[in-house]
Every structure is written in structure tokens, then in C-alpha cells.
Write a protein that holds these residues in place. Structure first.
Motif, PDB file in Angstrom:
ATOM      1  N   GLY A 226      58.409  29.611  70.928  1.00  0.00           N
ATOM      2  CA  GLY A 226      57.684  30.186  72.042  1.00  0.00           C
ATOM      3  C   GLY A 226      56.527  31.087  71.692  1.00  0.00           C
ATOM      4  N   ASN A 227      55.993  30.988  70.519  1.00  0.00           N
ATOM      5  CA  ASN A 227      54.828  31.804  70.180  1.00  0.00           C
ATOM      6  C   ASN A 227      53.674  31.399  71.087  1.00  0.00           C
ATOM      7  N   LEU A 228      53.147  32.352  71.831  1.00  0.00           N
ATOM      8  CA  LEU A 228      52.091  32.089  72.797  1.00  0.00           C
ATOM      9  C   LEU A 228      50.848  32.866  72.381  1.00  0.00           C
ATOM     10  N   LEU A 229      49.797  32.132  72.034  1.00  0.00           N
ATOM     11  CA  LEU A 229      48.532  32.750  71.636  1.00  0.00           C
ATOM     12  C   LEU A 229      47.619  32.794  72.847  1.00  0.00           C
ATOM     13  N   LEU A 230      46.991  33.940  73.062  1.00  0.00           N
ATOM     14  CA  LEU A 230      46.202  34.178  74.269  1.00  0.00           C
ATOM     15  C   LEU A 230      44.834  34.738  73.912  1.00  0.00           C
TER      16      LEU A 230
ATOM     17  N   PRO B 153      68.234  46.558  67.458  1.00  0.00           N
ATOM     18  CA  PRO B 153      66.947  46.725  68.137  1.00  0.00           C
ATOM     19  C   PRO B 153      66.555  45.512  68.978  1.00  0.00           C
ATOM     20  N   VAL B 154      65.947  45.777  70.142  1.00  0.00           N
ATOM     21  CA  VAL B 154      65.454  44.698  71.002  1.00  0.00           C
ATOM     22  C   VAL B 154      64.152  44.192  70.407  1.00  0.00           C
ATOM     23  N   GLY B 155      64.153  42.950  70.046  1.00  0.00           N
ATOM     24  CA  GLY B 155      62.972  42.342  69.464  1.00  0.00           C
ATOM     25  C   GLY B 155      63.196  40.869  69.265  1.00  0.00           C
ATOM     26  N   THR B 156      62.276  40.258  68.574  1.00  0.00           N
ATOM     27  CA  THR B 156      62.401  38.845  68.248  1.00  0.00           C
ATOM     28  C   THR B 156      61.818  38.627  66.861  1.00  0.00           C
ATOM     29  N   THR B 157      62.377  37.692  66.160  1.00  0.00           N
ATOM     30  CA  THR B 157      62.103  37.532  64.740  1.00  0.00           C
ATOM     31  C   THR B 157      61.268  36.294  64.449  1.00  0.00           C
ATOM     32  N   ARG B 158      60.332  36.448  63.513  1.00  0.00           N
ATOM     33  CA  ARG B 158      59.570  35.309  62.993  1.00  0.00           C
ATOM     34  C   ARG B 158      59.528  35.430  61.472  1.00  0.00           C
ATOM     35  N   ASN B 159      59.605  34.284  60.785  1.00  0.00           N
ATOM     36  CA  ASN B 159      59.537  34.339  59.328  1.00  0.00           C
ATOM     37  C   ASN B 159      58.081  34.502  58.879  1.00  0.00           C
ATOM     38  N   TRP B 160      57.929  34.826  57.612  1.00  0.00           N
ATOM     39  CA  TRP B 160      56.609  35.161  57.086  1.00  0.00           C
ATOM     40  C   TRP B 160      55.621  34.003  57.202  1.00  0.00           C
ATOM     41  N   ASN B 161      56.093  32.778  56.994  1.00  0.00           N
ATOM     42  CA  ASN B 161      55.204  31.615  57.148  1.00  0.00           C
ATOM     43  C   ASN B 161      54.619  31.566  58.556  1.00  0.00           C
ATOM     44  N   THR B 162      55.458  31.810  59.560  1.00  0.00           N
ATOM     45  CA  THR B 162      54.999  31.789  60.950  1.00  0.00           C
ATOM     46  C   THR B 162      54.021  32.917  61.224  1.00  0.00           C
ATOM     47  N   VAL B 163      54.315  34.110  60.722  1.00  0.00           N
ATOM     48  CA  VAL B 163      53.406  35.248  60.917  1.00  0.00           C
ATOM     49  C   VAL B 163      52.027  34.920  60.353  1.00  0.00           C
ATOM     50  N   LEU B 164      51.978  34.366  59.155  1.00  0.00           N
ATOM     51  CA  LEU B 164      50.683  34.020  58.535  1.00  0.00           C
ATOM     52  C   LEU B 164      49.958  32.938  59.331  1.00  0.00           C
ATOM     53  N   LYS B 165      50.685  31.934  59.807  1.00  0.00           N
ATOM     54  CA  LYS B 165      50.046  30.856  60.583  1.00  0.00           C
ATOM     55  C   LYS B 165      49.502  31.389  61.900  1.00  0.00           C
ATOM     56  N   LEU B 166      50.239  32.250  62.563  1.00  0.00           N
ATOM     57  CA  LEU B 166      49.756  32.832  63.822  1.00  0.00           C
ATOM     58  C   LEU B 166      48.503  33.675  63.608  1.00  0.00           C
ATOM     59  N   ALA B 167      48.480  34.443  62.523  1.00  0.00           N
ATOM     60  CA  ALA B 167      47.290  35.236  62.205  1.00  0.00           C
ATOM     61  C   ALA B 167      46.097  34.320  61.965  1.00  0.00           C
ATOM     62  N   GLU B 168      46.314  33.235  61.257  1.00  0.00           N
ATOM     63  CA  GLU B 168      45.245  32.266  61.011  1.00  0.00           C
ATOM     64  C   GLU B 168      44.741  31.679  62.328  1.00  0.00           C
ATOM     65  N   MET B 169      45.650  31.305  63.201  1.00  0.00           N
ATOM     66  CA  MET B 169      45.267  30.709  64.483  1.00  0.00           C
ATOM     67  C   MET B 169      44.495  31.698  65.366  1.00  0.00           C
ATOM     68  N   LEU B 170      44.843  32.995  65.262  1.00  0.00           N
ATOM     69  CA  LEU B 170      44.159  34.027  66.048  1.00  0.00           C
ATOM     70  C   LEU B 170      42.823  34.434  65.417  1.00  0.00           C
ATOM     71  N   GLY B 171      42.649  34.073  64.144  1.00  0.00           N
ATOM     72  CA  GLY B 171      41.453  34.524  63.435  1.00  0.00           C
ATOM     73  C   GLY B 171      41.594  35.953  62.952  1.00  0.00           C
TER      74      GLY B 171
END
Length: 179
Positions: free
Chosen positions: A42-46, A160-178
Motif C-alpha cells: 500500500g505504499n502511496l506516492l503523492l 509503537p503504532v506504525g508500519t514497517t518497510r524494508n530497506w530495499n523498499t525505502v530506497l525504491k520509494l525515495a528514488e520514485m519520489l526523486g
């Protein structure tokens, strides 16, 4: 134009199914003209001329509930937050060695004072973690699947209330966001 990533908590697990089209519809419902999803978690880029923060989180939560009758928390980070999170990774070597076992838990709010020590004391396994702002970095040196960390934390009633993403996903999302 601002860029954000919104992390919904606990969707597409069990009966809490949210399709890509529904997430994109939620983004459109609150006025984002440009949005993408990444992976089924459910990663949503806006992208748009919107403010972020708690207001955006609440708007996403309300829109998802209105659209699907499902209430869940969203944790939103701006592109510059994602860059800060990447630059602040305390487990750089581990992220290079085993990136799918280094995770970031995107927290709804910062941990209350004293909770970090309570969580650290409850941890019975080899996992290491570092709290920073509204993120919890965790290195699972052996196995995420066999980890007792979640069970240990639930015993404290301070999971803690939160949601988890692995490092590969974090890097890909950063790339997609620029970021």
C-alpha cells in the motif's frame, strides 16, 4: 509541487484488502491529481500542492473509510523526510549486507519518554534498534520470520503504532519520489 509517501498500516493482510485502484481513488478523492502505488503493502506516492503532516494523514484515513468502510492509520512522510531517514540510517553496513533484514518502522507519533528503554529491556533477541524522530530502525541479523521482537514488545503494551518497510523498499520509494 510537494511530494509525499503515505504508508497505510496493516492493509492487504488477511481480510483488509485494498486494491491499487482504491488507493489511487483515495488520493484523487482528497485532491491529488498525480499518485502512484508501489507494491501490495500500500505504499502511496503523492504529488501536489498540499501540506503534509497530521492533516494529510487524517484526510487519507477519512477518505479510505468513506470509500471502503475501512479505518486504518496512515503515516505520511515528505520527500525530504525520506532523504533524512536514508541519511540517518544507523545500520549502513547491515543495509548493504542484508537490506531486506533492515527495516524502518514509520511511527504515527514519536515514542513517549521512557518507552525506548522499556522496549530495549523487553527485547530478548539479537535484533538491534534505534529510535529517531518518528522512525524506528531495526536490524534483524538472523531472521525476521523467527524474531520474537514483536511478541516481546506486545508484552510491554507499548508496541509503537506504525508500519514497517524494508530497506530495499525505502530506497525504491525515495528514488520514485526523486528524494
Amino acid at each position: 509541487m510537494a511530494a509525499f509517501v503515505a504508508f497505510p498500516r496493516s492493509i492487504n493482510t488477511g481480510k483488509r484488502k485494498v486494491l491499487k485502484e482504491d488507493l489511487l481513488g483515495v488520493a484523487q478523492d482528497i485532491g491529488f491529481k498525480e499518485a502512484k502505488t508501489y507494491l501490495a503493502s500500500g505504499n502511496l506516492l503523492l504529488w501536489g500542492d498540499h501540506a503534509g503532516g497530521e492533516d494529510l494523514e487524517r484526510r487519507l484515513e477519512d477518505a479510505l473509510e468513506a470509500r471502503m468502510g475501512l479505518r486504518t492509520e496512515f503515516m505520511v512522510r515528505a520527500s525530504e523526510d525520506l532523504r533524512r531517514i536514508i541519511d540517518g540510517n544507523p545500520f549502513e553496513a547491515e543495509a548493504r549486507d542484508h537490506p531486506s533484514h533492515v527495516i524502518v518502522n514509520f511511527l504515527k507519533v514519536p515514542l513517549p519518554g521512557g518507552d525506548e528503554e522499556i522496549l530495549r529491556t523487553a527485547n530478548t533477541g539479537p535484533e538491534r534498534f534505534v529510535v529517531a524522530a518518528r522512525e524506528l530502525y531495526v536490524d534483524f541479523p538472523i531472521s525476521i520470520a523467527d524474531s520474537l521482537l514483536d511478541r516481546d514488545w506486545k508484552k510491554t503494551k507499548r508496541n509503537p503504532v506504525g508500519t514497517t518497510r524494508n530497506w530495499n523498499t525505502v530506497l525504491k520509494l525515495a528514488e520514485m519520489l526523486g528524494a
